[in-house]
Design a protein around this motif. Structure first.
Motif, PDB file in Angstrom:
ATOM      1  N   TRP A   1       0.834  -1.205   0.000  1.00 52.94           N
ATOM      2  CA  TRP A   1       0.000   0.000   0.000  1.00 52.94           C
ATOM      3  C   TRP A   1       0.865   1.249   0.000  1.00 52.94           C
ATOM      4  O   TRP A   1       0.522   2.260  -0.628  1.00 52.94           O
ATOM      5  CB  TRP A   1      -0.959   0.014   1.204  1.00 52.94           C
ATOM      6  N   ARG A   2       1.998   1.181   0.665  1.00 53.73           N
ATOM      7  CA  ARG A   2       2.905   2.323   0.730  1.00 53.73           C
ATOM      8  C   ARG A   2       3.636   2.512  -0.599  1.00 53.73           C
ATOM      9  O   ARG A   2       3.798   3.635  -1.080  1.00 53.73           O
ATOM     10  CB  ARG A   2       3.899   2.100   1.867  1.00 53.73           C
TER      11      ARG A   2
ATOM     12  N   ALA B   1       2.543   1.725  -3.438  1.00 52.22           N
ATOM     13  CA  ALA B   1       1.553   2.206  -4.406  1.00 52.22           C
ATOM     14  C   ALA B   1       1.184   3.672  -4.194  1.00 52.22           C
ATOM     15  O   ALA B   1       0.412   4.238  -4.980  1.00 52.22           O
ATOM     16  CB  ALA B   1       0.299   1.346  -4.336  1.00 52.22           C
ATOM     17  N   GLY B   2       1.705   4.281  -3.138  1.00 54.03           N
ATOM     18  CA  GLY B   2       1.437   5.691  -2.895  1.00 54.03           C
ATOM     19  C   GLY B   2       0.134   5.980  -2.185  1.00 54.03           C
ATOM     20  O   GLY B   2      -0.318   7.129  -2.142  1.00 54.03           O
ATOM     21  N   LYS B   3      -0.476   4.951  -1.588  1.00 55.74           N
ATOM     22  CA  LYS B   3      -1.732   5.155  -0.876  1.00 55.74           C
ATOM     23  C   LYS B   3      -1.464   5.753   0.505  1.00 55.74           C
ATOM     24  O   LYS B   3      -0.397   5.562   1.075  1.00 55.74           O
ATOM     25  CB  LYS B   3      -2.481   3.830  -0.737  1.00 55.74           C
ATOM     26  N   ARG B   4      -2.434   6.476   1.031  1.00 52.29           N
ATOM     27  CA  ARG B   4      -2.266   7.141   2.318  1.00 52.29           C
ATOM     28  C   ARG B   4      -2.857   6.367   3.482  1.00 52.29           C
ATOM     29  O   ARG B   4      -2.572   6.667   4.640  1.00 52.29           O
ATOM     30  CB  ARG B   4      -2.902   8.537   2.271  1.00 52.29           C
ATOM     31  N   VAL B   5      -3.689   5.395   3.175  1.00 52.34           N
ATOM     32  CA  VAL B   5      -4.352   4.611   4.213  1.00 52.34           C
ATOM     33  C   VAL B   5      -3.785   3.202   4.207  1.00 52.34           C
ATOM     34  O   VAL B   5      -3.738   2.548   3.160  1.00 52.34           O
ATOM     35  CB  VAL B   5      -5.880   4.580   4.011  1.00 52.34           C
ATOM     36  N   ALA B   6      -3.368   2.742   5.372  1.00 47.28           N
ATOM     37  CA  ALA B   6      -2.760   1.419   5.467  1.00 47.28           C
ATOM     38  C   ALA B   6      -3.784   0.313   5.210  1.00 47.28           C
ATOM     39  O   ALA B   6      -4.988   0.485   5.438  1.00 47.28           O
ATOM     40  CB  ALA B   6      -2.152   1.235   6.854  1.00 47.28           C
ATOM     41  N   ALA B   7      -3.280  -0.811   4.728  1.00 47.34           N
ATOM     42  CA  ALA B   7      -4.134  -1.975   4.521  1.00 47.34           C
ATOM     43  C   ALA B   7      -4.564  -2.548   5.872  1.00 47.34           C
ATOM     44  O   ALA B   7      -3.992  -2.241   6.915  1.00 47.34           O
ATOM     45  CB  ALA B   7      -3.376  -3.029   3.718  1.00 47.34           C
TER      46      ALA B   7
END
Length: 218
Positions: free
Chosen positions: A62-63, A65-71
């Motif tokens: 997730w990190r 991929a540049g997402k801000r919310v953790a899996a």
């Protein structure tokens, strides 16, 4: 050295700080609110290789991929476990110590047995959400059957060092070391006697002693 590792949840990334003649490998995961450049993770990667410990920091898919919310926890565990064989290749016959900060520490505790870890290092273990001590995650901290080191801030709103000691009680196998005046991010106030440099020294020295001391334990 950076290595992208495919998982069912997308690629994760290993950043390896290799020791010239390693005695052990320390595999660390990051928290839900930050990456591998967190103070504690960064100082371990910078200092431990010169002390004979290869440090491998893992960025969850997730990190990467540049997402801000953790899996969710199950997804974090799944990606970690899928990456374990690649880390084992790096470690070879050396002892593999797993750990991480905050959410990464939880992952390490939950999966320690599955990856055959020699020990666990927990940095700022989130004993409970801030303001909700009734929502304890103590069972996760107690799950490993190998030695566990907990480095916990004295001002951590997710549970102070004193809170962790009180929660685990007189239990063998878990060592709790307080980082005086530190919050959940291992930051101290400007007036703190320890200071930011002292925090980094304490973290590096304590983890070094713990990891290298494993071979001397009965």
């Amino acid at each position: 050295m950076q290595l992208d590792v495919p998982t069912a949840l997308g690629p994760g990334r290993l950043t390896v700080a290799a020791a010239t003649d390693p005695a052990a490998v320390l595999w660390l995961g990051h928290g839900a609110g930050g990456g591998i450049d967190a103070v504690d993770l960064a100082v371990l990667a910078a200092r431990l290789p010169d002390r004979g410990i290869t440090v491998v920091r893992y960025e969850q898919p997730w990190r990467v991929a540049g997402k801000r919310v953790a899996a969710r926890p199950a997804a974090l565990d799944a990606a970690w476990l899928e990456t374990a064989p690649r880390v084992r290749e790096i470690a070879g016959d050396l002892p593999l110590v797993v750990g991480g900060r905050s959410a990464g520490a939880r992952v390490a505790c939950r999966t320690a047995a599955a990856v055959d870890a020699a020990a666990v290092v927990c940095l700022a273990f989130p004993l409970h959400p801030p303001g909700s001590p009734e929502k304890s995650r103590l069972t996760e901290l107690l799950e490993p059957t190998v030695p566990v080191l907990v480095l916990q801030g004295g001002r951590d709103t997710f549970g102070t060092a004193a809170d962790v000691v009180a929660a685990i009680g007189p239990r063998d196998g878990i060592r709790v070391v307080e980082v005086p005046g530190a919050d959940h991010g291992m930051k101290v106030l400007a007036a703190s006697e320890l200071g930011a440099a002292g925090v980094r020294d304490l973290i590096a020295d304590t983890v070094t002693g713990f990891v290298l001391g494993l071979s001397t334990r009965p």
